[in-house]
Design a protein around this motif. Structure first.
Motif, PDB file in Angstrom:
ATOM      1  N   TYR A  10      29.245  -8.457  -5.342  1.00  0.00           N
ATOM      2  CA  TYR A  10      28.719  -8.630  -3.986  1.00  0.00           C
ATOM      3  C   TYR A  10      27.601  -7.612  -3.719  1.00  0.00           C
ATOM      4  O   TYR A  10      26.609  -7.920  -3.041  1.00  0.00           O
ATOM      5  N   ARG A  11      27.765  -6.417  -4.249  1.00  0.00           N
ATOM      6  CA  ARG A  11      26.719  -5.394  -4.071  1.00  0.00           C
ATOM      7  C   ARG A  11      25.418  -5.832  -4.751  1.00  0.00           C
ATOM      8  O   ARG A  11      24.327  -5.723  -4.187  1.00  0.00           O
ATOM      9  N   ALA A  36      26.272  -5.853   0.805  1.00  0.00           N
ATOM     10  CA  ALA A  36      27.372  -6.585   0.165  1.00  0.00           C
ATOM     11  C   ALA A  36      28.311  -7.167   1.212  1.00  0.00           C
ATOM     12  O   ALA A  36      28.745  -8.319   1.112  1.00  0.00           O
TER      13      ALA A  36
END
Ligand code: DC
Length: 218
Positions: free
Chosen positions: A41-42, A87
Motif C-alpha cells: 500500500y505504501r 498508503a
C-alpha cells in the motif's frame, strides 16, 4: 512424496503497534517467508504521488496498484511518514485492495521451497487475506505508546519530528483503517490479542513464540 505442511501466520494491528518487528523476528526464527503487506500500500501511494496523482482518486490509485514495481522504492522511502499517509488513502479504496489481494495470497500459499511457510503482517490478514491462517495474532498497543514509538523511529531516521503532527496523522490513520467499509482493521474472531503497551520487542517475541508453539505442532 508428501509435501511438508505450509504454516501460515497472520499478524494484524494498528500503526506502530510493533507488529512489523515481531513478524520479521518470527519469520527469521521459524524460517517463514515474510511479507510486509503495508509496503504494497505504501508503494502504491508513493507511485501515485510520483506521477503527481491524488491518492484518494480511485483511477490514479488502481493504475498504480496494477503496475506496482516494489523495486522502485528504497526501504527508507517506503517507511516515510509521507508514504504511510498516502498508503492509508489508497488502502481505503476497495478496488485497490482487490488488485493487491491475489499477490498477498500467492505468497501465503507458495512461499518458496526455502521456507516452512509464510508470515504476513497488515490490517486484514486474519480476516480477509488469509482467513484460514494456522495462527492469527492481533498486536495492540495504547495510542500514547504508539505515538512515542513512532517519534523515536522518526528521530532515529533523522526525519522531522513534530509531535502534534505525528499524533494527528496517527489518529486520522487509525480512524481510516478502522472505519473503512472493506477490510477494516479489527481482530479476526479467532485471533489471539497481544497487547505490547508494556512490552519491549524481546518480550513481545517471547510471548508470540509461546503462543505459536503452545497451540499446536509446527
Ligand atoms: O502497516 P503500515 O503502517 O505499513 O500500513 C500502511 C497503511 O496501509 C495503513 O494505514 C493501512 C494500510 N494497510 C492496509 O489497509 N491493509 C494491510 N493489509 C496493510 C496496510
Amino acid at each position: 512424496m508428501t509435501q511438508a505442511p505450509n504454516l501460515v501466520v497472520a499478524i494484524d494491528g494498528p500503526a506502530a503497534s510493533g507488529k512489523g518487528t515481531l513478524a520479521r523476528h518470527l519469520a527469521d526464527l521459524l524460517t517463514l517467508r515474510y511479507l510486509d503487506t503495508g509496503s504494497l500500500y505504501r508503494a502504491t501511494g508513493l507511485t501515485v504521488l510520483k506521477a503527481s496523482g491524488d491518492p484518494t482518486n480511485e483511477a490514479d490509485a488502481v493504475k498504480a496498484a496494477e503496475n506496482l514495481d516494489l523495486s522502485a522504492f528504497s526501504a527508507e522511502n517506503l517507511r516515510s511518514e509521507e508514504a504511510g499517509v498516502a498508503a492509508s488513502h489508497v488502502a481505503f479504496i476497495p478496488s485497490v485492495r482487490a488488485v493487491l489481494l491475489d499477490f498477498q495470497r500467492s505468497i501465503a500459499s507458495n512461499p518458496g521451497v526455502a521456507f516452512k511457510g509464510a508470515i504476513l503482517d497488515g490490517r486484514d490478514i486474519g480476516t480477509v487475506v488469509c482467513p484460514d491462517a494456522d495462527r492469527k495474532i492481533f498486536v495492540e498497543a495504547a495510542l500514547e505508546v504508539r505515538i512515542k514509538r513512532r517519534l523515536q523511529e522518526l528521530m532515529e531516521r533523522g526525519e522531522p519530528v513534530i509531535e502534534a503532527r505525528v499524533r494527528a496523522d496517527m489518529t486520522a490513520r487509525d480512524q481510516r483503517d478502522r472505519d473503512r467499509s472493506v477490510a477494516p482493521l479489527k481482530p479476526a474472531d479467532d485471533a489471539w490479542v497481544l497487547d505490547t503497551s508494556n512490552m519491549n520487542a524481546d518480550e513481545a517475541l517471547a510471548a508470540a513464540l509461546d503462543h505459536i508453539r503452545g497451540t499446536g505442532p509446527l
